[in-house]
Design a protein around this motif. Sequence first.
Motif, mmCIF file in Angstrom:
data_model
loop_
_atom_site.group_PDB
_atom_site.id
_atom_site.type_symbol
_atom_site.label_atom_id
_atom_site.label_comp_id
_atom_site.label_asym_id
_atom_site.label_seq_id
_atom_site.Cartn_x
_atom_site.Cartn_y
_atom_site.Cartn_z
ATOM 1 N N GLN A 251 3.475 0.897 -6.506
ATOM 2 C CA GLN A 251 2.536 0.504 -5.885
ATOM 3 C C GLN A 251 2.465 0.236 -4.522
ATOM 4 O O GLN A 251 1.554 -0.179 -4.020
ATOM 5 C CB GLN A 251 2.019 -0.785 -6.619
ATOM 6 N N LYS A 252 3.490 0.705 -3.785
ATOM 7 C CA LYS A 252 3.560 0.749 -2.592
ATOM 8 C C LYS A 252 3.299 -0.668 -1.986
ATOM 9 O O LYS A 252 2.907 -0.787 -0.652
ATOM 10 C CB LYS A 252 2.756 1.631 -1.632
ATOM 11 N N LYS A 253 3.839 -1.480 -2.597
ATOM 12 C CA LYS A 253 3.927 -2.839 -2.158
ATOM 13 C C LYS A 253 4.784 -3.180 -0.891
ATOM 14 O O LYS A 253 5.777 -2.676 -0.933
ATOM 15 C CB LYS A 253 4.107 -3.822 -3.434
ATOM 16 N N GLN A 254 4.312 -4.200 -0.044
ATOM 17 C CA GLN A 254 5.023 -4.464 1.179
ATOM 18 C C GLN A 254 5.602 -3.409 2.112
ATOM 19 O O GLN A 254 6.769 -3.513 2.479
ATOM 20 C CB GLN A 254 6.091 -5.348 0.737
ATOM 21 N N LEU A 255 4.859 -2.307 2.240
ATOM 22 C CA LEU A 255 5.184 -1.096 2.951
ATOM 23 C C LEU A 255 5.543 -1.511 4.438
ATOM 24 O O LEU A 255 4.758 -2.441 5.023
ATOM 25 C CB LEU A 255 3.990 0.038 3.142
ATOM 26 N N ARG A 256 6.398 -1.338 5.004
ATOM 27 C CA ARG A 256 6.970 -1.793 6.406
ATOM 28 C C ARG A 256 7.621 -2.979 6.296
ATOM 29 O O ARG A 256 8.423 -3.054 7.287
ATOM 30 C CB ARG A 256 5.741 -1.944 7.432
ATOM 31 N N GLN A 257 7.529 -3.825 5.377
ATOM 32 C CA GLN A 257 8.426 -5.093 5.201
ATOM 33 C C GLN A 257 9.647 -4.681 4.007
ATOM 34 O O GLN A 257 10.542 -5.501 4.250
ATOM 35 C CB GLN A 257 7.473 -6.043 4.692
ATOM 36 N N ASN A 258 9.303 -3.975 3.340
ATOM 37 C CA ASN A 258 10.324 -3.885 2.223
ATOM 38 C C ASN A 258 11.138 -2.512 2.451
ATOM 39 O O ASN A 258 10.429 -1.560 2.573
ATOM 40 C CB ASN A 258 9.526 -3.783 0.792
ATOM 41 N N GLU A 259 12.577 -2.658 2.500
ATOM 42 C CA GLU A 259 13.089 -1.453 2.802
ATOM 43 C C GLU A 259 13.060 -0.446 1.765
ATOM 44 O O GLU A 259 13.206 0.775 2.014
ATOM 45 C CB GLU A 259 14.627 -1.715 2.963
ATOM 46 N N GLN B 107 9.773 1.378 1.840
ATOM 47 C CA GLN B 107 9.528 2.221 2.910
ATOM 48 C C GLN B 107 10.594 3.348 2.938
ATOM 49 O O GLN B 107 9.982 4.419 3.392
ATOM 50 C CB GLN B 107 10.017 1.387 4.193
ATOM 51 N N LEU B 108 11.716 3.142 2.198
ATOM 52 C CA LEU B 108 12.480 4.548 1.756
ATOM 53 C C LEU B 108 11.714 5.494 0.975
ATOM 54 O O LEU B 108 11.827 6.752 1.162
ATOM 55 C CB LEU B 108 13.672 3.955 1.139
ATOM 56 N N LEU B 109 11.126 4.958 0.038
ATOM 57 C CA LEU B 109 10.215 5.660 -0.886
ATOM 58 C C LEU B 109 9.006 6.447 -0.038
ATOM 59 O O LEU B 109 8.959 7.813 -0.198
ATOM 60 C CB LEU B 109 9.554 5.073 -1.907
ATOM 61 N N GLU B 110 8.504 5.600 0.813
ATOM 62 C CA GLU B 110 7.202 6.264 1.826
ATOM 63 C C GLU B 110 8.024 7.542 2.689
ATOM 64 O O GLU B 110 7.241 8.324 2.750
ATOM 65 C CB GLU B 110 6.717 5.378 2.434
#
Length: 194
Positions: A117-125, A128-131
């Motif tokens: 669900q792409k939660k906390q993009l830019r805050q959660n490592e 971010q790795l998945l992105e």
Amino acid sequence: MRDLSPAFAAFDAYNNQDPNQESIGNQKLSKETLYGLRMSIWLNRYDSNAPDQVKLAARSQHIGRWEMARDSFPMDRTGYLKWRSQLAIHHAKTAGEILTNLGYEEELIDKVKFLLQKKQLRQNEETQLLEDVIFLVFVEHYLEAFAAKHTDEKVIDIIAKTLKKVTARAIETSGSISVSERMGRLIGEAAKTL
């Protein structure tokens, strides 16, 4: 060490139901099975020590995507965003059910659903790795086809928005991917907006 092969096999089997096919050499694969394999390959290249939940989320990133058609939502920006949001929930639910049926622990399943669900993009490592991996797969396998359907301005805009969601390392890594002359120029133009 946790065995993820039953989950990968189950994700692939589910995605094999996708009626959309792509050819790789002489072999035809369902579009989303192929996407899952490409995600796993890039994740392993980019971070071979990724946690299990990221490996599972990468493989199931588009699970059941064909089950929620884009044109079932309004064909405007708001409709697109709603479709993407509903897709993320659908991917998380589908992957979660498969993992539950296979007997994986609830904590792991919750982490996979969180990532999908792409939660906390830019805050959660891990998100971010998945992105970052999504971006690398897009550049290598899907960007040229996308760009062929759109004007230079539209492609630059989309690439610029995408670059803002990924790390400097992912951008640097994408430089090793062979692209057409046009694509190289458009990526360069998009990068200037950062």
